[in-house]
Scaffold this motif. Structure first.
Motif, PDB file in Angstrom:
ATOM      1  N   ALA A 182      21.419  -9.966  37.487  1.00  0.00           N
ATOM      2  CA  ALA A 182      21.731 -11.003  38.458  1.00  0.00           C
ATOM      3  C   ALA A 182      22.242 -10.354  39.724  1.00  0.00           C
ATOM      4  O   ALA A 182      22.790  -9.264  39.709  1.00  0.00           O
ATOM      5  N   GLU A 183      22.080 -11.060  40.830  1.00  0.00           N
ATOM      6  CA  GLU A 183      22.462 -10.498  42.115  1.00  0.00           C
ATOM      7  C   GLU A 183      23.326 -11.483  42.873  1.00  0.00           C
ATOM      8  O   GLU A 183      22.969 -12.646  43.032  1.00  0.00           O
ATOM      9  N   GLN A 219      28.695  -9.749  34.702  1.00  0.00           N
ATOM     10  CA  GLN A 219      30.047  -9.233  34.894  1.00  0.00           C
ATOM     11  C   GLN A 219      30.214  -8.707  36.317  1.00  0.00           C
ATOM     12  O   GLN A 219      29.317  -8.114  36.895  1.00  0.00           O
ATOM     13  N   GLY A 220      31.405  -8.954  36.891  1.00  0.00           N
ATOM     14  CA  GLY A 220      31.715  -8.404  38.203  1.00  0.00           C
ATOM     15  C   GLY A 220      31.458  -9.332  39.372  1.00  0.00           C
ATOM     16  O   GLY A 220      31.768  -8.973  40.508  1.00  0.00           O
ATOM     17  N   ARG A 221      30.916 -10.521  39.129  1.00  0.00           N
ATOM     18  CA  ARG A 221      30.692 -11.444  40.244  1.00  0.00           C
ATOM     19  C   ARG A 221      32.030 -11.961  40.779  1.00  0.00           C
ATOM     20  O   ARG A 221      33.024 -12.038  40.070  1.00  0.00           O
ATOM     21  N   ASN A 222      32.044 -12.326  42.050  1.00  0.00           N
ATOM     22  CA  ASN A 222      33.271 -12.686  42.742  1.00  0.00           C
ATOM     23  C   ASN A 222      33.142 -13.992  43.499  1.00  0.00           C
ATOM     24  O   ASN A 222      32.044 -14.409  43.883  1.00  0.00           O
ATOM     25  N   CYS A 223      34.264 -14.621  43.712  1.00  0.00           N
ATOM     26  CA  CYS A 223      34.345 -15.753  44.624  1.00  0.00           C
ATOM     27  C   CYS A 223      35.789 -15.843  45.109  1.00  0.00           C
ATOM     28  O   CYS A 223      36.640 -15.031  44.709  1.00  0.00           O
ATOM     29  N   ALA A 224      36.076 -16.792  45.960  1.00  0.00           N
ATOM     30  CA  ALA A 224      37.433 -16.944  46.489  1.00  0.00           C
ATOM     31  C   ALA A 224      37.665 -18.396  46.867  1.00  0.00           C
ATOM     32  O   ALA A 224      36.734 -19.118  47.234  1.00  0.00           O
ATOM     33  N   LYS A 245      37.439 -12.728  40.019  1.00  0.00           N
ATOM     34  CA  LYS A 245      36.430 -11.796  39.538  1.00  0.00           C
ATOM     35  C   LYS A 245      36.123 -12.097  38.078  1.00  0.00           C
ATOM     36  O   LYS A 245      37.031 -12.317  37.276  1.00  0.00           O
ATOM     37  N   LEU A 246      34.838 -12.110  37.739  1.00  0.00           N
ATOM     38  CA  LEU A 246      34.440 -12.246  36.344  1.00  0.00           C
ATOM     39  C   LEU A 246      34.506 -10.868  35.695  1.00  0.00           C
ATOM     40  O   LEU A 246      33.627 -10.039  35.881  1.00  0.00           O
ATOM     41  N   GLU A 247      35.574 -10.632  34.954  1.00  0.00           N
ATOM     42  CA  GLU A 247      35.719  -9.356  34.262  1.00  0.00           C
ATOM     43  C   GLU A 247      34.750  -9.261  33.096  1.00  0.00           C
ATOM     44  O   GLU A 247      34.301  -8.173  32.735  1.00  0.00           O
ATOM     45  N   TYR A 283      36.868 -12.780  23.610  1.00  0.00           N
ATOM     46  CA  TYR A 283      36.633 -13.590  24.800  1.00  0.00           C
ATOM     47  C   TYR A 283      35.150 -13.608  25.160  1.00  0.00           C
ATOM     48  O   TYR A 283      34.511 -12.568  25.266  1.00  0.00           O
ATOM     49  N   SER A 284      34.614 -14.788  25.361  1.00  0.00           N
ATOM     50  CA  SER A 284      33.258 -14.911  25.900  1.00  0.00           C
ATOM     51  C   SER A 284      33.273 -14.894  27.425  1.00  0.00           C
ATOM     52  O   SER A 284      32.274 -14.576  28.061  1.00  0.00           O
ATOM     53  N   LEU A 285      34.430 -15.239  27.984  1.00  0.00           N
ATOM     54  CA  LEU A 285      34.566 -15.285  29.441  1.00  0.00           C
ATOM     55  C   LEU A 285      35.962 -14.809  29.816  1.00  0.00           C
ATOM     56  O   LEU A 285      36.955 -15.269  29.250  1.00  0.00           O
ATOM     57  N   ARG A 286      36.032 -13.859  30.754  1.00  0.00           N
ATOM     58  CA  ARG A 286      37.312 -13.360  31.254  1.00  0.00           C
ATOM     59  C   ARG A 286      37.332 -13.521  32.772  1.00  0.00           C
ATOM     60  O   ARG A 286      36.508 -12.940  33.483  1.00  0.00           O
ATOM     61  N   ILE A 287      38.271 -14.322  33.261  1.00  0.00           N
ATOM     62  CA  ILE A 287      38.404 -14.595  34.685  1.00  0.00           C
ATOM     63  C   ILE A 287      39.699 -13.956  35.171  1.00  0.00           C
ATOM     64  O   ILE A 287      40.775 -14.275  34.662  1.00  0.00           O
ATOM     65  N   TRP A 288      39.591 -13.059  36.148  1.00  0.00           N
ATOM     66  CA  TRP A 288      40.761 -12.361  36.671  1.00  0.00           C
ATOM     67  C   TRP A 288      41.060 -12.853  38.086  1.00  0.00           C
ATOM     68  O   TRP A 288      40.161 -12.945  38.931  1.00  0.00           O
ATOM     69  N   LEU A 289      42.338 -13.144  38.325  1.00  0.00           N
ATOM     70  CA  LEU A 289      42.784 -13.666  39.612  1.00  0.00           C
ATOM     71  C   LEU A 289      43.693 -12.653  40.305  1.00  0.00           C
ATOM     72  O   LEU A 289      44.636 -12.146  39.710  1.00  0.00           O
ATOM     73  N   THR A 290      43.390 -12.373  41.548  1.00  0.00           N
ATOM     74  CA  THR A 290      44.252 -11.543  42.385  1.00  0.00           C
ATOM     75  C   THR A 290      44.389 -12.234  43.738  1.00  0.00           C
ATOM     76  O   THR A 290      43.720 -13.231  44.012  1.00  0.00           O
TER      77      THR A 290
END
Length: 373
Positions: free
Chosen positions: A364-365, A275-280, A266-268, A235-242
């Motif tokens: 990145a921040e 990695q680890g950036r979030n949105c909703a 969350k970008l797993e 995977y080049s990109l993993r998107i996790w949904l909760t």
């Protein structure tokens, strides 16, 4: 040996590339300044501008064409909804969509409401993991290009051994992971060379670790995904949904029935950003119009920016010329109908979310992180 080295030393770089390509039978040796086969030049929008903004550092992105992407989530968090929206966006880009479904849960009407053209969509009943991989391989070997493969879902797709065997899980232990390990190694380069994309939907399962540090591991890694380690690497990109269980996390109609829910993303893993950036955002699933409430999430995305002031229930959007537009959150979507207001919101999102990157620090921040609430 020395003579062989001497002859090799007289061959130019271009000559060596030609030699390697001739030996391989296909073009595998490249000049990266002229053509980079690993570069992602196209992105399929996810339906959420906020999510597209955090995937790749420095540009508005989405699902990368030429790569493998995972969308994994808990139950009822919108995996299939996002996949359907990606399918619709891919069709707008002129891509062919092959939807491989092992859950037998896709409603044609739902796909049409998300914008999919069913005449140009190939629906495949995913009978087994081997069948899925063979289907993808046969399509790629046929000469077809620019194809979006959607696998819904990896977790529920059995292997041939599962179908033909008994119900004892130990009789086919690790079989799926071993098959995927071999299959992914065969498909990675063809997916890239045909400018296709492979979107895999998966389930987040509760991690139940063993050993003396089990409690710590469970806290730091609460979820895992089935399929084996090979999938994590490909995977080049993993998107996790909760999602949240609170009542405020749901959208209700006038009668009090739930018609939508809030999703935390969350970008797993991201090879293009951090990695680890979030949105909703919130997803509507109980109305005639289904999909991500994209515009509604933009206000949360830019909260805290210098160009957005807040005083109680009132907000003030500051334009580049210093003028301010005041509004309340209830009128946010209607304000976005104004082109000047909308373009200013895009400028703030691009500046604060996409381009906020400290090159000196090398990381990145996040401008806004859901987990920091």
């Amino acid at each position: 040996m020395a003579k062989s080295k001497s002859k090799a030393g007289k061959i130019s770089i271009d000559g060596l590339r030609t030699l390697i390509n001739k030996t391989s039978g296909v073009e595998v040796a490249h000049n990266l300044k002229e053509a980079n086969p690993t570069e992602v030049k196209e992105w399929i929008p996810t339906g959420s501008r906020w999510l597209d903004s955090i995937i790749c550092r420095g540009q508005l992105a989405g699902i990368p064409v030429g790569k493998f992407t995972e969308i994994a989530g808990l139950e009822s968090t919108g995996k299939s909804f996002m996949a359907a929206q990606c399918a619709a966006e891919a069709q707008k880009m002129g891509m062919t969509v092959v939807y491989m479904d092992s859950e037998s849960a896709i409603d044609p009407g739902f796909l049409e409401r998300t914008g999919c053209n069913l005449d140009d969509l190939i629906y495949v009943q995913a009978q087994s993991v081997e069948h899925v991989l063979e289907t993808v391989e046969s399509v790629l070997n046929s000469g077809a290009e620019r194809t979006l493969f959607i696998w819904d879902s990896l977790a529920l797709t059995p292997t041939v051994s599962d179908v033909e065997g008994d119900f004892n899980p130990q009789s086919t232990m690790a079989m799926k992971a071993r098959i995927l390990s071999k299959g992914m190694s065969k498909l990675t380069i063809p997916i890239a060379n045909t400018k296709s994309a492979f979107l895999v939907l998966n389930q987040l399962k509760t991690n139940i670790p063993q050993g003396p540090n089990a409690r710590i591991v469970a806290m730091t890694t609460p979820y895992i995904t089935p399929g084996g380690k090979a999938m994590h690497y490909v995977y080049s990109l993993r998107i996790w949904l909760t999602g949240r269980k609170a009542k405020s996390a749901f959208i209700e109609d006038e009668s009090g029935f739930r018609i939508g829910s809030e999703v935390k993303v969350k970008l797993e893993k991201s090879r293009f950003g951090t990695q680890g950036r979030n949105c909703a955002f919130k997803i509507l699933w109980g109305t005639e119009e289904v999909g991500i409430q994209d515009q509604e999430s933009w206000l949360e995305a830019i909260k805290g920016a210098d160009s957005l002031k807040q005083a109680g229930a009132w907000f003030a959007l500051v334009h580049k010329d210093g003028t301010e537009e005041k509004f309340q959150s209830a009128h946010w979507v209607s304000k976005l109908q104004d082109e000047k207001f909308r373009n200013r919101v895009f400028e703030i999102m691009d500046e604060q979310i996409i381009r906020k990157f400290d090159v000196r620090e090398g990381n990145a921040e996040d401008f806004y992180d859901v987990d920091k609430e």
